[in-house]
Design an enzyme around this catalytic site. Sequence first.
Site, short mmCIF file in Angstrom:
data_model
loop_
_atom_site.label_atom_id
_atom_site.label_comp_id
_atom_site.label_asym_id
_atom_site.label_seq_id
_atom_site.Cartn_x
_atom_site.Cartn_y
_atom_site.Cartn_z
N TRP A 42 63.91 12.05 -49.80
CA TRP A 42 62.71 11.23 -49.94
C TRP A 42 62.23 10.84 -48.54
O TRP A 42 63.03 10.36 -47.73
CB TRP A 42 63.08 10.00 -50.76
CG TRP A 42 61.97 9.05 -51.02
CD1 TRP A 42 60.70 9.34 -51.38
CD2 TRP A 42 62.05 7.62 -50.96
NE1 TRP A 42 59.98 8.19 -51.56
CE2 TRP A 42 60.79 7.12 -51.31
CE3 TRP A 42 63.07 6.71 -50.66
CZ2 TRP A 42 60.51 5.76 -51.36
CZ3 TRP A 42 62.80 5.36 -50.72
CH2 TRP A 42 61.53 4.89 -51.06
N LYS B 236 61.09 1.61 -61.19
CA LYS B 236 60.74 2.63 -62.19
C LYS B 236 61.26 2.25 -63.57
O LYS B 236 60.53 2.32 -64.55
CB LYS B 236 61.30 4.00 -61.80
CG LYS B 236 61.24 4.31 -60.31
CD LYS B 236 59.87 4.68 -59.82
CE LYS B 236 59.74 4.34 -58.36
NZ LYS B 236 59.37 5.31 -57.43
N ASP C 242 72.02 5.79 -53.26
CA ASP C 242 70.68 5.28 -53.59
C ASP C 242 70.41 5.58 -55.06
O ASP C 242 70.30 6.74 -55.46
CB ASP C 242 69.64 5.99 -52.68
CG ASP C 242 68.24 5.44 -52.89
OD1 ASP C 242 68.08 4.46 -53.63
OD2 ASP C 242 67.30 6.01 -52.29
N ALA D 164 67.68 4.85 -57.60
CA ALA D 164 66.34 4.30 -57.85
C ALA D 164 65.83 4.64 -59.24
O ALA D 164 64.76 4.17 -59.63
CB ALA D 164 65.36 4.84 -56.80
C1 LIG Z 1 64.95 7.87 -53.67
C2 LIG Z 1 64.32 6.51 -53.74
N1 LIG Z 1 64.99 5.46 -53.28
C3 LIG Z 1 64.49 4.22 -53.33
C4 LIG Z 1 63.24 3.97 -53.81
C5 LIG Z 1 62.83 2.55 -53.77
O1 LIG Z 1 61.79 2.05 -54.49
P1 LIG Z 1 61.40 0.52 -54.46
O2 LIG Z 1 61.46 0.02 -53.06
O3 LIG Z 1 60.05 0.46 -55.04
O4 LIG Z 1 62.43 -0.20 -55.31
C6 LIG Z 1 62.46 5.06 -54.29
C7 LIG Z 1 61.09 4.89 -54.78
O5 LIG Z 1 60.29 5.77 -54.87
C8 LIG Z 1 63.03 6.35 -54.25
O6 LIG Z 1 62.38 7.44 -54.69
#
Ligand SMILES: Cc1ncc(COP(=O)(O)O)c(C=O)c1O
Length: 402
Positions: free
Chosen positions: A130, A246, A211, A213
């Site tokens: 990402w 999400k 991670d 998410a």
């Molecule tokens: C791989 C990954 N990690 C972490 C996040 C963190 O999202 P947020 O900061 O909105 O909780 C995302 C969001 O798209 C993600 O795709």
Amino acid sequence: MFERLELITADTILSLMAAYRADPDPRKVDLGIGVYRNEHGETPVPAAVREAEAAVLARQTTKTYVGPAGNPGFNEAMARLALGAEHEALVSNRVRTIQCPGGCGALRLGAELIRYASADSVVHLSDPTWVNHVPLLSGSGLKLERYPYYDAASGGVRFAAMVAALEQLPPRAVVLLHASCHNPTGADLSQAEWRELLSLVKRRQLLPFIDMAYQGLGESLEADAFGLRLFAAELPELLYAVSCSKNFGLYRERTGALGVVCERAAQADAALSQLVRLARGLWSMPPDHGAAIVHGVLTDAALRARWLEELDGMRARIQGLRREVVRRLAEHCPGRDFGFIARHHGMFSLFGISTAQVRELRAQQHIYMVDDSRMNVAGLRRENLEYFARSVGAVLAGSAGR
Ligand SMILES: Cc1ncc(COP(=O)(O)O)c(C=O)c1O
């Protein structure tokens, strides 16, 4: 001070969003931005979340500070959700949780802790990963490296190459792993691969930073946390970042947490005290609203059951779209196998077409995906699947003919 600052162009996702909004064509399809969409193209607030929110507002009599570690009830509920209520690390009291502004905040705070503990640490990221992982993790001053991960030819994981690369790492190297629903590829590790990775991580004494998410959007709440739960039970130390963006639909409420697992309770207390100190230098205190809602959902049996049903619905929709899009693509793109899309998990798949083809899809067919061909499968709808597959077929045939 600022007169010599240069204007930088908007991030690709943001400019893609702007181009999509400005496109007047009624057939346009947005597969760019990483938010869940329902069959009407909306990103709704789940009913259980709305109900919990109404209850939060009804009983809230003050907006005074909650505290630097956030809402203790939320932190406890998130640890149980991520690890499972009876997890050995929780029973042994060696996990601490700090509420953060989203999974992004948790990633950044985790990086700050690593940097404080060992300033010259290197974080190893999957190739690809990402895009935000880069600024979030390097922002604290850590160096980043890549390990091989995705095999574009098969649409799967290059596990042997990944293992070979990680075998070379020195003790205390940090390895960032996606728990499930890998962003951007959608290709996840199997349970057997997680097990094999565990023995490597133990042998090489690496520090995993997991991670998570998209818990619940891949296979199930439990299956999506398989690797995290296994690692937390078997390893003396790890970090994990969780997000409520999400699975609870709370994107803008910036709701997430960082978990730290240590060998013993006293070390976990010390780690948490350092995290609190570091958070004070970043955002002081996390925002309360989203965490109060999640706490309400997870601790009320009826709301929790309703949320789980809604989450099942989101996941089933994505899985259904994956199967259906593969079927339609097979009709319109003979000679090209897109079957890997049905084997992927979560919202994203790396579609595997060239940047020129992505741009052609955008310019001629009004279909918007990121230049590297990451597509948000949840951006499709039953009614535009056929249009999508036909358009891809046309672009592939056209490109092949040139
Ligand atoms: C791989 C990954 N990690 C972490 C996040 C963190 O999202 P947020 O900061 O909105 O909780 C995302 C969001 O798209 C993600 O795709």
